[in-house]
Design a protein around this motif. Structure first.
Motif, PDB file in Angstrom:
ATOM      1  N   LEU A   1      50.522 -26.358 -50.463  1.00 60.12           N
ATOM      2  CA  LEU A   1      49.198 -26.338 -49.841  1.00 60.12           C
ATOM      3  C   LEU A   1      49.313 -26.501 -48.322  1.00 60.12           C
ATOM      4  O   LEU A   1      48.634 -25.813 -47.568  1.00 60.12           O
ATOM      5  CB  LEU A   1      48.312 -27.432 -50.447  1.00 60.12           C
ATOM      6  CG  LEU A   1      46.896 -27.527 -49.873  1.00 60.12           C
ATOM      7  CD1 LEU A   1      46.108 -26.259 -50.212  1.00 60.12           C
ATOM      8  CD2 LEU A   1      46.188 -28.755 -50.391  1.00 60.12           C
ATOM      9  N   GLY A   2      50.199 -27.386 -47.883  1.00 62.07           N
ATOM     10  CA  GLY A   2      50.408 -27.581 -46.448  1.00 62.07           C
ATOM     11  C   GLY A   2      50.920 -26.324 -45.772  1.00 62.07           C
ATOM     12  O   GLY A   2      50.473 -25.966 -44.670  1.00 62.07           O
TER      13      GLY A   2
ATOM     14  N   TRP B   1      54.994 -34.026 -55.504  1.00 60.07           N
ATOM     15  CA  TRP B   1      54.639 -33.746 -54.109  1.00 60.07           C
ATOM     16  C   TRP B   1      54.818 -32.280 -53.731  1.00 60.07           C
ATOM     17  O   TRP B   1      54.356 -31.847 -52.690  1.00 60.07           O
ATOM     18  CB  TRP B   1      55.420 -34.646 -53.157  1.00 60.07           C
ATOM     19  CG  TRP B   1      56.900 -34.671 -53.385  1.00 60.07           C
ATOM     20  CD1 TRP B   1      57.593 -35.495 -54.219  1.00 60.07           C
ATOM     21  CD2 TRP B   1      57.865 -33.818 -52.773  1.00 60.07           C
ATOM     22  NE1 TRP B   1      58.919 -35.227 -54.185  1.00 60.07           N
ATOM     23  CE2 TRP B   1      59.130 -34.192 -53.275  1.00 60.07           C
ATOM     24  CE3 TRP B   1      57.819 -32.784 -51.857  1.00 60.07           C
ATOM     25  CZ2 TRP B   1      60.304 -33.567 -52.910  1.00 60.07           C
ATOM     26  CZ3 TRP B   1      58.980 -32.174 -51.474  1.00 60.07           C
ATOM     27  CH2 TRP B   1      60.210 -32.565 -51.997  1.00 60.07           C
ATOM     28  N   TRP B   2      55.460 -31.446 -54.569  1.00 59.84           N
ATOM     29  CA  TRP B   2      55.651 -30.035 -54.255  1.00 59.84           C
ATOM     30  C   TRP B   2      54.343 -29.253 -54.125  1.00 59.84           C
ATOM     31  O   TRP B   2      54.214 -28.402 -53.242  1.00 59.84           O
ATOM     32  CB  TRP B   2      56.568 -29.356 -55.270  1.00 59.84           C
ATOM     33  CG  TRP B   2      58.017 -29.614 -54.986  1.00 59.84           C
ATOM     34  CD1 TRP B   2      58.870 -30.366 -55.715  1.00 59.84           C
ATOM     35  CD2 TRP B   2      58.773 -29.112 -53.879  1.00 59.84           C
ATOM     36  NE1 TRP B   2      60.115 -30.388 -55.157  1.00 59.84           N
ATOM     37  CE2 TRP B   2      60.073 -29.604 -54.003  1.00 59.84           C
ATOM     38  CE3 TRP B   2      58.481 -28.315 -52.788  1.00 59.84           C
ATOM     39  CZ2 TRP B   2      61.075 -29.327 -53.096  1.00 59.84           C
ATOM     40  CZ3 TRP B   2      59.483 -28.025 -51.893  1.00 59.84           C
ATOM     41  CH2 TRP B   2      60.768 -28.534 -52.044  1.00 59.84           C
ATOM     42  N   PRO B   3      53.348 -29.457 -54.961  1.00 60.23           N
ATOM     43  CA  PRO B   3      52.077 -28.737 -54.745  1.00 60.23           C
ATOM     44  C   PRO B   3      51.457 -29.062 -53.382  1.00 60.23           C
ATOM     45  O   PRO B   3      50.853 -28.201 -52.751  1.00 60.23           O
ATOM     46  CB  PRO B   3      51.180 -29.202 -55.884  1.00 60.23           C
ATOM     47  CG  PRO B   3      52.114 -29.655 -56.941  1.00 60.23           C
ATOM     48  CD  PRO B   3      53.319 -30.186 -56.231  1.00 60.23           C
ATOM     49  N   TRP B   4      51.645 -30.292 -52.923  1.00 64.96           N
ATOM     50  CA  TRP B   4      51.102 -30.668 -51.608  1.00 64.96           C
ATOM     51  C   TRP B   4      51.863 -29.959 -50.479  1.00 64.96           C
ATOM     52  O   TRP B   4      51.275 -29.556 -49.480  1.00 64.96           O
ATOM     53  CB  TRP B   4      51.145 -32.178 -51.407  1.00 64.96           C
ATOM     54  CG  TRP B   4      50.238 -32.882 -52.377  1.00 64.96           C
ATOM     55  CD1 TRP B   4      50.597 -33.613 -53.461  1.00 64.96           C
ATOM     56  CD2 TRP B   4      48.817 -32.857 -52.354  1.00 64.96           C
ATOM     57  NE1 TRP B   4      49.494 -34.068 -54.121  1.00 64.96           N
ATOM     58  CE2 TRP B   4      48.370 -33.612 -53.448  1.00 64.96           C
ATOM     59  CE3 TRP B   4      47.871 -32.295 -51.527  1.00 64.96           C
ATOM     60  CZ2 TRP B   4      47.032 -33.798 -53.735  1.00 64.96           C
ATOM     61  CZ3 TRP B   4      46.524 -32.482 -51.803  1.00 64.96           C
ATOM     62  CH2 TRP B   4      46.115 -33.229 -52.898  1.00 64.96           C
ATOM     63  N   VAL B   5      53.159 -29.766 -50.657  1.00 63.54           N
ATOM     64  CA  VAL B   5      53.946 -29.025 -49.665  1.00 63.54           C
ATOM     65  C   VAL B   5      53.476 -27.570 -49.627  1.00 63.54           C
ATOM     66  O   VAL B   5      53.294 -26.989 -48.542  1.00 63.54           O
ATOM     67  CB  VAL B   5      55.458 -29.116 -49.989  1.00 63.54           C
ATOM     68  CG1 VAL B   5      56.249 -28.155 -49.123  1.00 63.54           C
ATOM     69  CG2 VAL B   5      55.951 -30.542 -49.812  1.00 63.54           C
TER      70      VAL B   5
END
Length: 165
Positions: free
Chosen positions: A21-22, A15-19
């Motif tokens: 990107l967010g 989930w870190w890449p999504w954070v």
């Protein structure tokens, strides 16, 4: 280090890449919001008047590109005199406001920023030289606690400068 077993590094969570990107999207959205909120909305072009309703300026206004600026400054000087006659401001206030009006006129007339210009600095620049004598003459009354300056004469000199320059 015999006997020690090498272990592969632990991978980070998915989930870190999504954070990341967010966070990037929030920063971009913030920049967009700042740019849009600090810009004035586009104005509609002014409606044109029919030819019968247009005001025809006199010949001097057509040949003088500073006629509007000149008129505004003269009106401000008249307002300063009116306020002095009504005892709303004193001699010091008259000189301060007159200096401000003349500086704005000079800035519009020459394109040189004169808001903090001294008489000496104005005298050195050929574009602002006409302003120098009035700045010098109104300096003492503008900053002294008392003055024997005649307001009518000072304002007449300012009007003469604005009309001639």
């Amino acid at each position: 280090m015999p006997g020690a077993e090498l272990v592969d590094p632990i991978p980070y969570a998915g989930w870190w890449p999504w954070v990341a990107l967010g966070i990037v999207l929030v920063v971009v959205a913030w920049y967009v919001w700042v740019v849009r909120s600090t810009r004035a909305p586009a104005q509609a072009p002014p409606a044109t008047l029919p030819a019968t309703q247009t005001n025809r300026p006199h010949a001097r206004a057509q040949s003088d590109p500073y006629a509007a600026l000149r008129g505004t400054t003269l009106a401000r000087l008249d307002e300063v005199e009116r306020r002095y006659r009504a005892q709303e401001i004193d001699v010091r206030g008259v000189n301060l406001e007159m200096r401000w009006a003349l500086r704005e006129f000079a800035t519009g007339r020459t394109g040189v920023d004169t808001t903090a210009m001294t008489a000496e600095t104005a005298r050195l620049d050929r574009r602002t030289r006409p302003l120098a004598s009035l700045l010098e003459n109104s300096s003492l009354p503008a900053f002294a606690s008392t003055s024997r300056t005649r307001v009518g004469r000072t304002l007449d000199q300012a009007r003469k400068l604005v009309r001639a320059w």
